[in-house]
Design an enzyme around this catalytic site. Structure first.
Site, short mmCIF file in Angstrom:
data_model
loop_
_atom_site.label_atom_id
_atom_site.label_comp_id
_atom_site.label_asym_id
_atom_site.label_seq_id
_atom_site.Cartn_x
_atom_site.Cartn_y
_atom_site.Cartn_z
CB VAL A 1 14.94 -60.72 9.59
CG1 VAL A 1 14.01 -61.36 10.90
CG2 VAL A 1 16.08 -59.76 10.42
CG HIS B 1 6.28 -67.95 0.96
ND1 HIS B 1 4.99 -68.40 0.41
CD2 HIS B 1 6.93 -67.03 -0.06
CE1 HIS B 1 5.15 -67.91 -0.96
NE2 HIS B 1 6.19 -66.92 -0.94
CB ILE C 1 9.69 -64.45 11.26
CG1 ILE C 1 10.86 -63.32 11.52
CG2 ILE C 1 8.71 -64.68 12.17
CD1 ILE C 1 10.37 -62.07 12.01
N1 RBF Z 1 11.37 -61.88 3.13
C1 RBF Z 1 12.05 -61.82 4.06
O1 RBF Z 1 12.97 -61.13 4.19
N2 RBF Z 1 11.42 -62.25 5.37
C2 RBF Z 1 10.36 -62.76 5.57
O2 RBF Z 1 10.05 -63.52 6.70
C3 RBF Z 1 9.54 -62.80 4.37
N3 RBF Z 1 8.53 -63.71 4.47
C4 RBF Z 1 7.71 -63.89 3.31
C5 RBF Z 1 6.60 -64.64 3.28
C6 RBF Z 1 5.52 -64.67 2.17
C7 RBF Z 1 4.40 -65.38 2.46
C8 RBF Z 1 5.90 -64.12 0.98
C9 RBF Z 1 5.22 -64.02 -0.29
C10 RBF Z 1 7.36 -63.20 0.96
C11 RBF Z 1 8.06 -63.20 2.16
N4 RBF Z 1 9.24 -62.33 2.07
C12 RBF Z 1 10.04 -62.64 3.04
C13 RBF Z 1 9.53 -61.89 0.85
C14 RBF Z 1 10.63 -62.59 -0.09
O3 RBF Z 1 11.84 -62.69 0.54
C15 RBF Z 1 10.69 -61.70 -1.49
O4 RBF Z 1 10.76 -60.32 -1.16
C16 RBF Z 1 9.17 -62.02 -2.24
O5 RBF Z 1 8.71 -63.20 -2.41
C17 RBF Z 1 9.37 -61.18 -3.74
O6 RBF Z 1 10.31 -61.96 -4.54
#
Ligand code: RBF
Length: 164
Positions: free
Chosen positions: A90, A98, A92
């Site tokens: 999910v 990002h 958002i």
């Molecule tokens: N992972 C998600 O599954 N959903 C998100 O909405 C999400 N938003 C993120 C926003 C930011 C600013 C960061 C740094 C990471 C986010 N991630 C999110 C995590 C990303 O998928 C991943 O697990 C990390 O960046 C580590 O590689």
């Protein structure tokens, strides 16, 4: 009015011979749990046995493509290959870029994985502008939308059996 969801299915699929992997991100856990439950209940209703539904997790959606590949390779090495994988995440939108980068790279790589692994990799990633949109698509808002996890379970069974 457009039909949202899978529409009429061409035949009744029997998933009793299938082994399906679900791999989910842990960000937005409440919504993820609902989507995973929706996928599992649809798989079971299509005949997939509980012991043949294997659930793993990764930190976030960005980890879903490589996590799916590792999951596939591990199950194969154990002599219990998967017939399909349902990666669930999910995303958002926040205030930085990002969201756009993770949506784009994850989607592209999940699509490629279908061809690289030569097995169905379903697109179980919600890419939403608000948390409310995601909750609605996980069936968490009464009377709003259905749980999209159910569609992903049905797609995994259909795509595993389609041209057998
Ligand atoms: N992972 C998600 O599954 N959903 C998100 O909405 C999400 N938003 C993120 C926003 C930011 C600013 C960061 C740094 C990471 C986010 N991630 C999110 C995590 C990303 O998928 C991943 O697990 C990390 O960046 C580590 O590689």
């Amino acid at each position: 009015m457009a039909v949202k969801g899978l529409g009429a299915i061409d035949q009744q699929y029997d998933g009793s011979s299938l082994r399906i992997g679900i791999i989910h991100a842990r960000w937005n856990k409440k919504i993820i749990d609902s989507l995973v439950n929706g996928a599992v209940s649809k798989l079971k209703s299509l005949g997939v046995k509980e012991e043949n539904i294997i659930i793993e997790s990764v930190p976030g959606s960005f980890e879903l493509p490589f996590g799916s590949k590792l999951f596939h390779d591990k199950q194969k090495k154990l002599g219990k290959p998967l017939d399909a994988i349902i990666p669930i995440g999910v995303l958002i939108k926040g205030s930085t870029m990002h969201f756009e980068y993770i949506c784009d790279s994850t989607t592209q790589q999940l699509m490629k994985l279908n061809f690289e692994l030569n097995l169905p990799v379903i697109f179980g990633v919600l890419t939403c502008l608000t948390e409310e949109q995601a909750e609605a698509r996980a069936g968490l808002i009464e009377g709003k939308m259905h749980n999209h996890g159910e569609d992903w379970g049905a797609a995994a069974v259909e795509m595993s059996l389609k041209f057998n």
